[in-house]
Design a protein around this motif. Sequence first.
Motif, PDB file in Angstrom:
ATOM      1  N   MET A 173      -3.007  -2.162  -6.887  1.00 35.76           N
ATOM      2  CA  MET A 173      -4.544  -1.685  -6.446  1.00 35.76           C
ATOM      3  C   MET A 173      -4.601  -0.584  -5.853  1.00 35.76           C
ATOM      4  O   MET A 173      -5.386   0.618  -6.436  1.00 35.76           O
ATOM      5  CB  MET A 173      -5.220  -2.752  -5.536  1.00 35.76           C
ATOM      6  N   SER A 174      -3.787  -0.133  -5.012  1.00 38.49           N
ATOM      7  CA  SER A 174      -3.582   1.071  -4.480  1.00 38.49           C
ATOM      8  C   SER A 174      -3.134   2.252  -5.199  1.00 38.49           C
ATOM      9  O   SER A 174      -3.510   3.334  -5.216  1.00 38.49           O
ATOM     10  CB  SER A 174      -2.802   1.142  -2.789  1.00 38.49           C
ATOM     11  N   LEU A 175      -2.129   1.976  -6.045  1.00 38.87           N
ATOM     12  CA  LEU A 175      -1.666   2.696  -7.225  1.00 38.87           C
ATOM     13  C   LEU A 175      -2.813   3.369  -8.106  1.00 38.87           C
ATOM     14  O   LEU A 175      -2.883   4.791  -8.173  1.00 38.87           O
ATOM     15  CB  LEU A 175      -0.492   2.267  -8.107  1.00 38.87           C
ATOM     16  N   GLU A 193      -6.638   1.556   8.465  1.00 34.25           N
ATOM     17  CA  GLU A 193      -7.198   2.665   7.935  1.00 34.25           C
ATOM     18  C   GLU A 193      -7.521   3.982   8.876  1.00 34.25           C
ATOM     19  O   GLU A 193      -7.117   5.095   8.473  1.00 34.25           O
ATOM     20  CB  GLU A 193      -8.656   2.072   7.444  1.00 34.25           C
ATOM     21  N   LYS A 194      -7.647   3.681   9.924  1.00 29.23           N
ATOM     22  CA  LYS A 194      -8.142   4.742  11.059  1.00 29.23           C
ATOM     23  C   LYS A 194      -6.803   5.441  11.334  1.00 29.23           C
ATOM     24  O   LYS A 194      -6.476   6.736  11.331  1.00 29.23           O
ATOM     25  CB  LYS A 194      -8.887   4.340  12.347  1.00 29.23           C
ATOM     26  N   ALA A 214      -8.278   2.597  -0.520  1.00 28.89           N
ATOM     27  CA  ALA A 214      -7.138   1.826  -1.116  1.00 28.89           C
ATOM     28  C   ALA A 214      -6.607   0.810  -0.085  1.00 28.89           C
ATOM     29  O   ALA A 214      -6.290  -0.257  -0.347  1.00 28.89           O
ATOM     30  CB  ALA A 214      -6.033   2.862  -1.396  1.00 28.89           C
ATOM     31  N   ILE A 215      -6.959   1.105   1.325  1.00 26.08           N
ATOM     32  CA  ILE A 215      -6.221   0.325   2.463  1.00 26.08           C
ATOM     33  C   ILE A 215      -7.342  -1.184   2.126  1.00 26.08           C
ATOM     34  O   ILE A 215      -6.972  -2.231   2.602  1.00 26.08           O
ATOM     35  CB  ILE A 215      -6.531   1.089   3.780  1.00 26.08           C
ATOM     36  N   PHE A 271       0.903  -1.140   0.127  1.00 32.04           N
ATOM     37  CA  PHE A 271       0.082  -0.046  -0.097  1.00 32.04           C
ATOM     38  C   PHE A 271       0.953   1.138   0.152  1.00 32.04           C
ATOM     39  O   PHE A 271       0.743   2.252  -0.745  1.00 32.04           O
ATOM     40  CB  PHE A 271      -0.987   0.018   1.222  1.00 32.04           C
ATOM     41  N   LEU A 272       1.972   1.259   0.680  1.00 32.08           N
ATOM     42  CA  LEU A 272       2.811   2.328   0.924  1.00 32.08           C
ATOM     43  C   LEU A 272       3.630   2.691  -0.351  1.00 32.08           C
ATOM     44  O   LEU A 272       3.781   3.726  -0.695  1.00 32.08           O
ATOM     45  CB  LEU A 272       3.930   2.384   2.146  1.00 32.08           C
TER      46      LEU A 272
END
Length: 246
Positions: free
Chosen positions: A129-131, A235-236, A183-184, A69-70
């Motif tokens: 996916m996050s990209l 996410e939080k 995204a997360i 994700f990062l």
Amino acid sequence: MKISITKVNKNFLVILFWIIVWQIFAMLINEEILIVSPFKVLIKTFENLKNPNFYLILFNTSSKICLGFLLGFFAALLLSLLSYKSTLVKNLLFPLILFIKSIPVISFIILLLVFLSSKYLNIFIPFIMSLSIIYTNILQGLLAIDGKILEMARVFNISYKNKLKYIYLHSLKPYILSSTSLAIGISFKSGLSAEVIGIANNSIGRALYESKIYLDISNLFSLTFVTMLISLILEKFFTFLIRRLI
């Protein structure tokens, strides 16, 4: 404070309602191979928490998905800035991003299994996916910035630091928050799918696969519940971090 407490009470009652519905449904079906009661899932979760290996698979899966994700977040940030500055870059990336958003995740996973070891899938799939999600949202936010405000900043010779803080970041904040939250969740779903299909060692995905093979439905529900909880916490955490930094 009163509003906050009321909101917590409402959320608790909503969750309690669905737990009761779940329990009633489990009692009506009365077949543990199909659905187990929330009480048995809770017991199984406590049993898992006593197992040191359980923490290992949680860490392995969560850390790799977070890494993916990062990597996707920072790659998307860089590419969206390049696309904002260059129409050529934006046009070149458009079909690639469209392809990523359109193709089923399962197709990506199977294709990548040909080239990558299964232990890297839960990094690469969340990255892809996050990209696509974050790139699209940040670019949309950049293009939505009012040109008149930028022109005014140029005329009054506002420093780059202040333009970045008070114009760009202020305008992008809601886009970054919404895309990060989305995204997360997608990263965890796609990352776990990759683990299940690739049967990655020491992972939640492999544990889910084995639960299905051995018809351990209570463990299947327990792992799903814990994964949802980790995803929600992360996410939080990331959205809180973004709110503090921007």
